[in-house]
Design a protein around this motif. Structure first.
Motif, short mmCIF file in Angstrom:
data_model
loop_
_atom_site.label_atom_id
_atom_site.label_comp_id
_atom_site.label_asym_id
_atom_site.label_seq_id
_atom_site.Cartn_x
_atom_site.Cartn_y
_atom_site.Cartn_z
N HIS A 4 -2.55 5.59 2.83
CA HIS A 4 -2.57 4.52 3.75
C HIS A 4 -1.32 3.91 4.49
O HIS A 4 -1.75 3.56 5.69
N TYR A 5 -0.48 3.95 3.75
CA TYR A 5 0.75 3.28 4.20
C TYR A 5 0.38 1.89 4.74
O TYR A 5 0.83 1.48 5.90
N ALA A 6 0.05 0.88 3.98
CA ALA A 6 -0.24 -0.26 4.08
C ALA A 6 1.32 -0.96 4.11
O ALA A 6 2.10 -0.53 3.12
N MET A 7 1.85 -1.60 5.22
CA MET A 7 3.51 -2.00 4.86
C MET A 7 3.73 -2.50 3.77
O MET A 7 4.99 -2.78 3.49
N GLU A 8 2.88 -3.53 3.35
CA GLU A 8 3.33 -4.12 2.10
C GLU A 8 2.53 -3.46 1.13
O GLU A 8 1.66 -2.88 0.84
N PRO A 9 3.50 -3.00 0.02
CA PRO A 9 3.18 -2.18 -1.08
C PRO A 9 2.30 -3.07 -2.00
O PRO A 9 2.49 -4.12 -2.00
N VAL B 208 -2.51 -10.47 3.03
CA VAL B 208 -2.41 -9.13 2.33
C VAL B 208 -1.68 -8.33 3.68
O VAL B 208 -2.22 -8.13 4.72
N GLY B 209 -0.74 -7.72 3.27
CA GLY B 209 -0.06 -6.93 4.46
C GLY B 209 -0.55 -5.50 4.60
O GLY B 209 0.17 -4.35 4.50
N GLY B 210 -1.88 -5.61 4.94
CA GLY B 210 -2.62 -4.20 5.10
C GLY B 210 -3.27 -3.66 3.91
O GLY B 210 -2.61 -3.89 2.75
N TYR C 196 -6.63 -1.28 4.08
CA TYR C 196 -7.30 -0.19 4.49
C TYR C 196 -7.83 0.55 3.19
O TYR C 196 -8.13 1.91 3.41
N VAL D 262 7.39 1.51 -1.67
CA VAL D 262 6.57 2.44 -1.00
C VAL D 262 6.29 3.78 -1.71
O VAL D 262 5.01 4.11 -1.90
N LEU E 290 8.79 7.40 3.38
CA LEU E 290 8.60 7.32 5.09
C LEU E 290 9.36 8.12 5.80
O LEU E 290 9.20 8.47 7.14
N VAL F 41 4.18 8.76 9.95
CA VAL F 41 3.24 7.96 10.39
C VAL F 41 3.46 7.68 11.87
O VAL F 41 4.59 8.01 12.28
#
Lengths: 285, 162, 746
Positions: C185-190, C236-238, C240, C269, C669, C674
Motif C-alpha cells: 500500500h505504501y501509506a506514507m505514515e507507517p 491517519v497518514g494513509g 488504503y 516503512v 522505497l 511507487v
C-alpha cells in the motif's frame, strides 16, 4: 545510526592526516547522501566521519584552460546550475539535472558519488566520456588518476583509506566533438546510462567515445565498439548494430532488481545505437 | 543507554528565530526539529531521501531532513512548514492547495508545499512538465498528483498576476 | 427527487475542514503523540521466513541500562495469545515458530529509540530452519512444509445454472490464466501506535482504520470490558486498507503491560512492508460464448496468496470470486477460490479487496474473446452488460443503476469513437484499451451518530469514521450543515475516539459516506425536528408551518435563531439539544438488508504508446469514472478516484514485492517503485457520474475503490491493441513487455 565522532579539518593536509590516524574507523564525508544511508541501515559503520565541507580548498566549480574543475565540496546542484558548466559543457548540466531528485542534488556531491562507486549511477559514466581525471591527496603526496582508473568495481575505488579526492578535472570535449547521454530505468536509480561523444567529418565518424554505466559493475569505456565505428559512415546501420552488439557483450551485466542480464544486454544494444544517433543529430558539448 | 561520542552545538535560525541546541553528530535534522524543537510538520516516511515527506528548506533549498545531519544547519537558516504562514507568496500556495483539493491524508503535504515553494522561488511560471520534473522527488500516495499540479499552476498564475 | 433539491453545501467542493491543520503542520498523527512516561519500542524481527523457535534469550537485552522490558512469547500469560479478524491465527508475538521474514519474535521497550535498537540486537534467538514457500506454486506442492495445519487458509465458491451442459453447447470456449503480483500500500505514515496498559484499562492512540474493532480485540485479549478500553485514532497518514482491523496494537499493549508504562511503536516503512500487503493471485477464467458474442458460461478458479497469516484472507478469497464474473449476465457460473498461506508478509485488505486481481483476469479475457470473435470490444461488453435491476450475482442485491450509459460517458470523454491511431514510428506503437466491472461494496451497515446542538447555534457531530485522507470529516460536516440548516463554519466534527463517539463498525469498503453519512443525516434531522418542535411551541403553531433556514426558524415574518430556541428551552444562557441515530440493516425500510450495500462501478479507458525495442509503455491518457450517485464534495470525489487510479498505475506498471525463498528482496522505497509526478498521464480525467442511484444520503453511494479496479486490464488491452501482444502477468515492466513482444515474433 550508531554514534560517531565528527572531524572537521580545515586544510587538505589536515584531512589526510585525520584519515590516516582514524584508519579503518574513519571515512570521508561530504553530502552523505549515500554514505549516511548505508550507515543508517547498518551496512557500514564508522567511529569517525571526516567532513570535507570544512575545507575551503575543496570548493566549487571553476573553469580554466578548457577544463572544468569540480571540487570535492561541489554538489550536483552546483554543477547543474554552474554558469561555467552551462556555457562550456551543457551536457553535464543536463545529466546532473536528472540525477535522483532535487533534495539529493542539493546535498550530494559529484566527487562523493564517484568515490562511493554505486554502480547504478550516472556521473561516473558521464565523466568517463570526458576522460576526466581526479586529483588525489595522500600521505605520500598528490597523485592523479583517470576516473576510469579510480572506480574499479561496485562500491570499490582504487583509493587507499587515507586518500582524498580533492577535485575532478573535466577536459572539455575536443573542438568539433559533440556528446549525448541517454539513461534508462524506472527505478529510483538508473538501470542503464550510455554516453556517446562523436566527431563527424563528411558524414563519417572521425572520433568516437562510448561509455556505459549502471548496467556494468563499474563505468565502462567501450573501446572495441569505438574502434569499429572509426571511419564508418554515421548512417551505416550495420556498423552501428555491430557496435551495439559488441558493447552488449562487454557489458558484464548481472540479474538484479533492474532486470535480467539478457534484457540489460539488449538495452545496451538499443541505447548505444540511440546514443550515437542522438550525438550525431543533436549532440552538445 | 546509548551514549553519543560527543555533542555539537548547533546555532541556527529556524523560521526566522535564533536557536542554539546541542546534538549528537548522528542525530538527523528531522529528529532535532521534531523532538528537539517540537516542530512536528516534517515527517519521517521512507527514511531514504526518496519520498520527500521530511523536506525542509535550508538556506532556501529543499533537503531530506531524514538523512541530513542536524549539525549541518550550523549558521544556516531553516524553514519548516510552520514558518510559512507569514510568507505572502506562500499564502497563495496554501490557498491553492486547499482550493484544489490537493490535500488528502496530509502526510506528504508539509514537504510537498515546501518543495513547491522552492520551485516557484526559482521558477515563478513553470510549465506542467517543469512542475512534474521538479516535484518528482516528492511522493504522494493519496491524490494521484493531478490536483497538486493544478494547485501549483494556480499559485503561479496568481503570483504572476499580483 | 433529490436532483431537484437546492442544496446549501452538499454538492459543493467546500474546503476540507482539516485542510489548514494539515497544511500548517499542526495536524496530529500517531507518531506525534507523546504520553508522560512513554517508552520507545523496537521489534525484534525474524530473519528467517519459516522456522521453529528453539530458544529466546533476552537476558543481555534486559540487562542493558535504559531497557524497561523485553516481551517474548513467555510473557504472554493471563491473556489471549492470538488475534485476527476472521481467524484468530496471529500470535501476538511469535510463539513456537515464525512464518514470514520480519515476524516479531520479541519486542523491546526502552528509555529511547537508540537504546531499544541496541537492546533488540542483544536478543538471542535460536531457530531451526524449515523450508519456506515464497509463492503459490511452492506452497501448493504436496511436500511443502505446512505453514499452519495446512497451507489452505480458506475455500469459497458458488454456482448457478448448469455450467457443464452450457459449455458443451457453446461455439467457443476460452481459458486464460492471469497473475497479479504482491504489492504494498505504501501509506506514507507507517503503522504507529502508543499504548498505555494501566491494569484496569487500556488507552491507545493508533493509526488504525477501525477503532471499534481494535477496541473489541484488545478487550478480548486482556479480558476487559469494552468500556475499559479506549482507542483514539488521530489523523491517519494513509490507510488504503493497510491499517484495517488490528495490526500492531496487541504487541505494543502486551509490551506496555510488561514495561509498566506507556509504549510507542513507530514502524519504519520496511517494517510496515513486513506487516501487510495485497494478496497476490493466480486466476484462471474459462468462458463459453456463442459466435455472436453472447456470454453463456463462466468457470473460474483463483488462488490468492495470503502470506504467513490470514489477516483478511478469508474475505479476499471470497471477493475475488465475487468480482471475477465481471459486470455481465451469465446464466451459468461456477466459481471457486482458495486462500493459500505462503511464508511471506501477511496479506490483508487493500483498496477493493480482490477487485483488481479479479478484473485483471476477467477484463483482459473480454478483449481476448472480442479479438477472436472479430467483435468490437465495446460492443461485446454492451451486449452482455447487466442492466438496472438485474441480478448480476444471484442471491445478491440487484444492480441499482444502468451501466451502459455510464460506460458511454467514459467512452465519450475519452473520444473512443473518434480515435485515430498514429504510430510515431515503425517500432513505437499506440493503442487504446477499455475495462469495466462492478464490485460488491459497503461492508456492514452498522453505524451510529450523535449530534450536539449548542446554545449559540453551533453544533458538534460525533462520528466513528477515521479520517484517512478521504475527507470523511468534511463530508459528514456538509451533511450535518445541510440538515441542520446552519453554515458549515458552525460545525465541528469529532471523530474516531471510542470513549467519545458512538459506534461505527469500520472505515473501508467505500462505506462511510453511505452508512455513516446516513447516520449523520438522521441525527441532524433528529435535532432539526426538535428545533421545529421548539419553534412551533414558541410561535404557537405546528412544526410543519415553520420555515428553517440559515440558523433561524421563521413563521409569518417573525424569526428566532436556533440558539435562542435552545436557550429558551433551558431558561438561561446554556443548554444543548441532542440528536441521535442508528443505521442498521433495517434502515431505509429494510433497503440495507440486501448484500452488498451497493455495487461500486469501475470503468477505465487508456491510451498507451509502446516502444517495442525496449518494452517501455507510456500511458498517454487515462479516463476513469467515479460513480458516487450524488457527490457530496465533488473535488474530493475526484481526488479519491485519481488517487486510486494512480495506485493502480503502480501495480500495473512497476510495483512488485519480490521474494526469493522467503527472503524479501525489496522492502524499501529505493527498490520498491511507487508512482511519482512523472507517471501522471498527459491526460488524466475522472468522469463524475451522478444518477442518484445510491442508498446513502441524497442518493449517494461510496467511492474510492472503483478507480483502482480497471486500470491494469485497460492498459493491457491497449498494449494488445497497439502491438498485438497479450500479457498475462503484472506488473507490465519494460522487460516483461519486451519479452512478450519478442515471443510473439517467434
Amino acid at each position: 545510526m550508531k554514534p560517531f565522532r565528527l572531524y572537521e579539518p580545515t586544510t587538505i593536509n589536515e584531512t589526510v592526516a585525520t584519515l590516516s590516524s582514524l584508519s579503518v574507523g574513519g571515512k570521508l564525508y561530504a553530502g552523505g547522501t549515500e554514505l549516511l544511508l548505508a550507515m543508517k541501515t547498518g551496512l557500514l559503520q564508522y567511529e569517525g566521519l571526516v567532513n570535507v565541507k570544512s575545507v575551503p580548498e575543496l570548493d566549487g566549480v571553476s573553469f580554466a584552460d578548457d577544463t572544468l574543475t569540480i571540487g570535492a565540496r561541489a554538489t550536483h546542484s552546483m554543477v547543474e546550475h554552474s554558469a561555467d558548466v552551462l556555457a562550456h559543457a551543457p551536457l553535464i548540466a543536463s545529466v546532473e539535472h536528472r540525477i535522483a531528485n532535487v533534495r539529493v542534488r542539493n546535498v550530494g556531491t559529484v566527487v562523493g558519488n564517484l568515490c562511493f562507486a554505486e554502480p547504478h549511477s550516472d556521473p561516473g559514466a558521464l565523466l568517463l566520456l570526458y576522460e576526466a581525471v581526479v586529483d588525489i591527496a595522500s600521505p605520500s603526496g598528490p597523485r592523479s588518476v583517470s576516473v576510469e582508473e579510480l572506480v574499479v568495481g561496485p562500491y570499490e575505488t582504487s583509493l587507499a583509506g587515507d586518500e582524498l579526492v580533492t577535485h575532478v578535472r573535466v577536459p572539455l570535449l575536443p573542438t568539433g566533438m559533440r556528446g549525448a547521454y541517454l539513461k534508462f530505468g524506472y527505478h529510483h536509480r538508473p538501470t542503464l546510462g550510455v554516453g556517446a561523444a562523436v566527431t563527424v567529418v563528411d558524414g563519417k565518424f572521425v572520433d568516437v567515445r562510448l561509455t556505459l554505466g549502471s548496467a556494468p559493475p563499474k563505468p565502462t569505456r567501450l573501446r572495441e565498439a569505438e574502434t569499429l565505428l572509426h571511419g564508418a559512415a554515421t548512417d551505416d546501420g550495420a556498423v552501428a548494430t555491430e557496435a551495439g552488439r559488441i558493447a552488449a557483450e562487454a557489458c558484464d551485466a548481472i540479474d538484479d532488481l533492474h532486470g535480467s542480464a539478457e534484457y540489460k544486454r539488449h538495452l545496451v544494444q538499443v541505447f548505444v545505437q540511440r546514443a550515437l544517433t542522438e550525438a550525431v543529430e543533436r549532440g552538445v558539448k | 543507554m546509548v551514549e553519543a561520542k560527543e555533542k555539537i552545538t548547533v546555532s541556527f535560525t529556524v523560521n526566522g528565530g535564533d536557536v542554539e541546541i546541542q546534538v549528537a553528530p548522528e542525530m538527523a535534522l528531522v529528529d532535532m526539529l521534531r523532538d528537539g524543537l517540537l516542530l512536528k510538520g516534517a515527517k519521517r516516511s521512507c527514511d531514504m531521501q526518496v519520498c520527500g515527506a521530511c523536506t525542509v528548506l535550508v538556506d532556501g533549498v529543499p533537503v531530506s531532513s531524514c538523512t541530513v545531519p542536524a549539525f549541518e544547519v550550523r549558521g544556516k537558516s531553516v524553514t519548516t512548514i510552520e514558518g510559512l504562514a507569514a510568507d505572502d507568496r506562500l499564502a497563495g500556495l496554501t490557498d491553492a492547495f486547499i482550493d484544489n483539493a490537493a490535500i488528502q491524508c496530509g502526510f506528504c503535504t508539509p514537504g510537498m508545499v515546501l518543495a513547491a515553494k522552492s520551485l516557484l522561488d526559482s521558477n515563478p511560471d513553470p510549465s506542467e512538465d517543469e512542475i512534474k520534473d521538479y516535484m518528482r522527488g516528492n511522493i504522494c500516495r493519496c491524490t494521484g498528483y493531478k490536483k497538486i499540479v493544478e494547485a501549483i499552476r494556480e499559485a503561479a498564475d496568481k503570483a504572476v498576476q499580483a | 427527487m433529490t436532483q431537484e433539491r437546492q442544496f446549501n453545501t452538499v454538492g459543493q467542493s467546500v474546503k476540507r475542514i482539516d485542510a489548514f491543520d494539515k497544511i500548517s503542520g499542526r495536524a496530529v498523527y500517531s507518531v506525534d503523540v507523546v504520553v508522560p512516561g512513554m517508552a520507545y519500542a523496537k521489534l525484534v524481527p525474524s530473519p528467517l521466513p519459516h522456522a521453529r523457535i528453539k530458544s529466546i534469550d533476552a537476558s543481555r537485552a534486559r540487562a542493558l541500562p535504559g531497557v524497561y522490558a523485553v516481551l517474548t512469547g513467555a510473557e504472554l500469560v493471563n491473556m489471549e495469545t492470538h488475534y485476527g479478524s476472521d481467524k484468530k491465527d496471529r500470535p501476538i508475538v511469535a510463539l513456537e515458530k515464525v512464518r514470514f521474514q520480519g515476524e516479531p519474535v520479541a519486542a523491546v521497550a526502552a528509555v529511547d529509540l537508540a537504546t531499544a535498537e541496541a537492546a533488540a540486537e542483544l536478543v538471542d534467538v535460536e531457530y531451526e530452519e524449515l523450508s519456506a514457500a515464497s509463492n503459490l506454486a511452492s506452497a501448493l506442492l504436496p511436500d511443502a512444509e505446512p505453514i499452519h495445519d495446512s497451507n489452505y487458509c480458506h475455500e469459497y465458491g458458488y454456482e448457478w445454472g448448469d455450467v457443464d451442459r452450457a459449455f458443451a453447447g457453446c461455439d467457443r470456449i476460452f481459458e486464460d490464466t492471469f497473475v497479479f503480483p504482491m504489492v504494498y500500500h505504501y501509506a506514507m505514515e507507517p503503522h504507529t501506535c502508543v499504548v498505555s496498559y494501566e491494569g484496569d484499562r487500556i488507552r491507545t492512540w493508533t493509526s488504525a482504520q477501525h477503532p471499534f474493532l481494535v477496541r473489541a480485540e484488545l478487550a478480548r485479549i486482556f479480558g476487559m470490558q469494552l468500556d475499559q478500553v479506549q482507542v483514539v485514532v488521530p489523523y491517519v497518514g494513509g490507510g488504503y486498507g493497510s491499517k484495517s482491523y488490528t495490526k500492531i496494537e496487541p504487541i505494543v499493549a502486551a509490551l506496555s503491560r510488561e514495561a509498566g508504562r506507556p509504549v510507542r511503536l513507530a514502524q519504519s516503512v520496511e517494517e510496515s512492508m513486513k506487516t501487510v500487503r495485497r494478496h497476490a493471485a493466480r486466476a484462471t477464467v474459462r468462458t463459453g460464448v456463442m459466435n455472436d458474442g453472447t456470454f453463456v458460461a463462466r468457470e473460474c478458479l483463483s488462488y490468492v496468496d495470503t502470506g504467513g497469516y490470514t489477516d483478511n484472507g478469508v474475505r479476499v478469497t471470497e471477493r475475488i470470486s465475487d468480482r471475477i464474473v465481471g459486470p455481465y449476465m451469465f446464466n451459468n457460473v461456477r466459481v471457486k477460490s482458495y486462500g493459500i498461506y505462503t511464508n511471506t508478509t501477511p496479506a490483508g485488505s487493500y483498496r477493493s479487496i480482490g477487485g483488481p486481481q479479479a478484473s485483471w483476469a476477467c477484463e483482459s479475457q473480454t478483449d481476448i474473446i472480442a479479438e477472436a470473435l472479430g467483435i468490437d470490444p465495446i460492443e461485446l461488453r454492451l451486449k452482455n452488460l447487466a442492466k438496472k435491476g438485474d441480478q448480476v450475482r444471484r442471491g445478491k442485491r440487484p444492480l441499482e443503476g444502468d451501466l451502459a450509459p455510464k460506460l458511454q460517458m467514459v467512452l465519450d470523454k475519452f473520444g473512443w469513437g473518434n480515435y485515430v491511431r498514429e504510430d510515431p514510428s515503425p517500432t513505437v506503437k499506440r493503442g487504446i484499451g477499455f475495462a469495466c466491472n462492478v464490485t460488491n461494496s459497503g461492508a456492514s451497515p452498522t453505524s451510529t451518530s450523535l449530534v450536539r446542538f449548542h446554545a449559540d447555534g453551533s453544533a458538534t457531530v460525533y462520528i466513528g469514521t477515521t479520517e484517512l485522507g478521504q475527507g470523511s470529516r468534511s463530508v459528514m460536516a456538509q451533511i450535518a450543515a445541510e440538515e441542520l440548516r446552519i453554515p458549515l463554519s458552525s460545525i465541528k466534527v469529532i471523530g474516531s475516539d471510542t470513549d467519545a463517539v458512538p459506534y461505527d463498525r469500520s472505515t473501508g469498503s467505500s462505506r462511510s459516506t453511505t452508512l455513516m453519512g446516513l447516520a449523520v443525516h438522521d441525527a441532524a434531522v433528529d435535532v432539526r425536528e426538535q428545533l421545529m418542535e421548539l419553534a412551533a411551541k414558541h410561535f404557537e403553531t405546528f412544526p410543519d408551518q415553520i420555515d428553517a433556514a440559515d440558523s433561524q426558524a421563521s413563521f409569518k415574518g417573525e424569526s428566532l435563531t436556533f440558539g435562542a430556541l435552545v436557550r429558551e428551552m433551558f431558561g438561561g444562557s446554556g443548554g444543548e439539544l441532542m440528536g441521535r441515530s442508528y443505521v442498521t440493516q433495517n434502515h431505509s425500510s429494510g433497503r440495507l438488508t440486501e448484500d452488498p450495500v451497493f455495487w461500486e462501478v469501475s470503468i477505465g479507458a487508456a491510451e498507451v504508446e509502446v516502444d517495442e525495442d525496449t518494452g517501455t509503455v507510456k500511458l498517454l491518457r487515462y479516463v476513469s469514472a467515479s460513480d458516487p450517485g450524488k457527490a457530496i464534495n465533488p473535488k474530493q470525489v475526484e481526488g479519491q478516484d485519481e488517487g486510486a487510479a494512480m495506485q493502480a498505475i503502480g501495480h500495473s506498471m512497476f510495483e512488485e514485492m519480490l521474494f526469493e525463498e522467503g527472503q524479501f528482496l525489496n522492502p524499501n522505497l529505493v527498490d520498491y517503485r511507487v508512482p511519482t509526478f512523472e507517471d501522471l498521464p498527459g491526460e488524466f480525467e475522472t468522469v463524475l457520474i451522478e444518477f442518484g442511484d445510491g442508498p446513502g444520503p441524497y442518493g449517494a453511494k461510496g467511492v474510492g475503490e472503483g478507480g483502482i479496479v480497471c486500470v491494469a486490464p485497460a492498459i493491457a488491452n491497449a498494449i494488445f491493441n497497439a502491438t498485438g501482444v497479450r500479457l498475462h502477468e503484472l506488473p507490465l515492466t519494460p522487460e516483461r513487455v519486451w519479452r512478450g513482444i519478442e515471443e510473439s515474433r517467434r
